[in-house]
Design a protein around this motif. Structure first.
Motif, PDB file in Angstrom:
ATOM      1  N   LYS A 113       0.828  -1.198   0.000  1.00 14.55           N
ATOM      2  CA  LYS A 113       0.000   0.000   0.000  1.00 14.55           C
ATOM      3  C   LYS A 113       0.862   1.246   0.000  1.00 14.55           C
ATOM      4  CE  LYS A 113      -3.462   2.441   2.839  1.00 14.55           C
ATOM      5  NZ  LYS A 113      -4.274   2.397   4.075  1.00 14.55           N
ATOM      6  N   ILE A 115       0.189   5.757  -0.162  1.00 14.69           N
ATOM      7  CA  ILE A 115      -0.761   6.860  -0.129  1.00 14.69           C
ATOM      8  C   ILE A 115      -0.146   7.995  -0.932  1.00 14.69           C
ATOM      9  CG2 ILE A 115      -1.997   8.489   1.352  1.00 14.69           C
ATOM     10  CD1 ILE A 115      -1.683   6.375   3.605  1.00 14.69           C
ATOM     11  N   GLU A 133      -8.122   7.553   0.660  1.00 13.27           N
ATOM     12  CA  GLU A 133      -7.584   7.522   2.022  1.00 13.27           C
ATOM     13  C   GLU A 133      -8.027   8.802   2.706  1.00 13.27           C
ATOM     14  OE1 GLU A 133      -5.114   5.839   5.164  1.00 13.27           O
ATOM     15  OE2 GLU A 133      -5.952   5.017   3.305  1.00 13.27           O
ATOM     16  N   LYS A 152      -5.095   6.080  -2.429  1.00 15.37           N
ATOM     17  CA  LYS A 152      -4.319   4.936  -1.976  1.00 15.37           C
ATOM     18  C   LYS A 152      -4.297   3.868  -3.064  1.00 15.37           C
ATOM     19  CE  LYS A 152      -8.133   2.633   0.486  1.00 15.37           C
ATOM     20  NZ  LYS A 152      -8.578   2.074   1.789  1.00 15.37           N
ATOM     21  N   GLU A 154      -3.358  -0.150  -3.580  1.00 17.15           N
ATOM     22  CA  GLU A 154      -3.163  -1.374  -2.815  1.00 17.15           C
ATOM     23  C   GLU A 154      -3.042  -2.565  -3.752  1.00 17.15           C
ATOM     24  OE1 GLU A 154      -5.428  -1.082   1.330  1.00 17.15           O
ATOM     25  OE2 GLU A 154      -6.783  -0.648  -0.349  1.00 17.15           O
ATOM     26  N   SER A 190       2.437   3.529   3.984  1.00 18.83           N
ATOM     27  CA  SER A 190       1.336   3.598   4.949  1.00 18.83           C
ATOM     28  C   SER A 190       1.805   3.701   6.388  1.00 18.83           C
ATOM     29  CB  SER A 190       0.439   2.365   4.791  1.00 18.83           C
ATOM     30  OG  SER A 190       1.180   1.162   4.970  1.00 18.83           O
TER      31      SER A 190
END
Length: 266
Positions: A113, A115, A133, A152, A154, A190
């Motif tokens: 992950k 951001i 996020e 975000k 992932e 993250s």
């Protein structure tokens, strides 16, 4: 591995594009309008959301929710998939929308992950989830430069984000703190603690031209910083444009209210 495994090459320096190599039936997902060119046997299809199956199920409501989440991050409601339907390797090319750098991110080495700022996403292997996020701290949401909502990414595949100017990757040790201009923050892992801090001193805050708040990042983790945010570039271009074309005719500074005094110099 849940995501498609893709190979890539970066070309250029300040006006970069990325070449993605697809094996038969591999797919890459890209932001609408990011395509530069593609070879034969690649099928292009427009879809809602990001094409991953990690959010909201596979029904129409799940697709609409995923697309809606992308919309609030400043991205297009649609994304485009590119699938190699040939028998050999094929290539598709994507370009960033303004001068800067393309940053390849192997999410499998970044705890799955990252951001990033709202408009940073360019392309990714199919299966990478592109979501939102929300910043839990009110101060960060109001004054952090990126608002309550950040983006975000992932998954365990490759993703590509873009930013302006030169990109600097900085690894923070546990407890190490870094203060960044709020517009210069591109992405972070993250595990980085993200907050805002007021610029010290009333005179510096009002007339320093750097705005009133810093983004404060505390390690451990990795952050990516851009030297030229697109908003800064756009404001300079607008300020330098002739007044008859809607520009200010003169730069008024990056932040704060110190630029107001330039009015007296016209």
């Amino acid at each position: 591995m849940n995501n498609h495994e893709i190979d890539y090459k970066l070309f250029g320096d300040d006006m970069q594009f990325v070449e993605v190599e697809l094996d038969p039936y591999e797919t890459v997902v890209a932001e609408a309008g990011a395509l530069m060119m593609m070879e034969d046997d690649i099928k292009m299809e427009t879809i809602f959301g990001d094409g991953s199956n990690s959010r909201g199920g596979g029904g129409i409501m799940g697709k609409l929710m995923g697309a809606g989440k992308r919309l609030v991050t400043g991205e297009s409601l649609f994304m485009t998939t590119f699938t190699n339907e040939g028998k050999g390797k094929r290539h598709v090319y994507f370009a960033s929308p303004y001068p800067g750098k393309i940053i390849p991110m192997d999410l499998s080495t970044l705890n799955g992950k990252i951001i990033c700022q709202k408009d940073a996403f360019l392309a990714a292997a199919k299966g990478v989830s592109v979501g939102v996020e929300f910043q839990r701290k009110l101060g960060t949401g109001f004054f952090g430069g990126e608002g309550f909502i950040m983006q975000k990414l992932e998954g365990d595949g490759m993703a590509f984000i873009h930013a302006g100017g030169t990109i600097h990757e900085r690894r923070l040790h546990p407890g190490e703190r870094l203060r960044i201009d709020t517009g210069c923050l591109v992405a972070m892992t993250s595990d980085v603690d993200y907050d805002i801090e007021a610029v010290g001193g009333v005179k510096t805050a009002l007339f320093g031209g750097e705005g009133i708040f810093f983004a404060t990042l505390r390690g451990p983790g990795t952050v990516w910083v851009q030297s030229l945010p697109f908003s800064r570039l756009a404001s300079r271009v607008f300020a330098a444009a002739p007044i008859s074309q809607g520009g200010g005719g003169k730069s008024t500074g990056e932040g704060g209210i110190g630029g107001l005094f330039d009015l007296f110099n016209k």
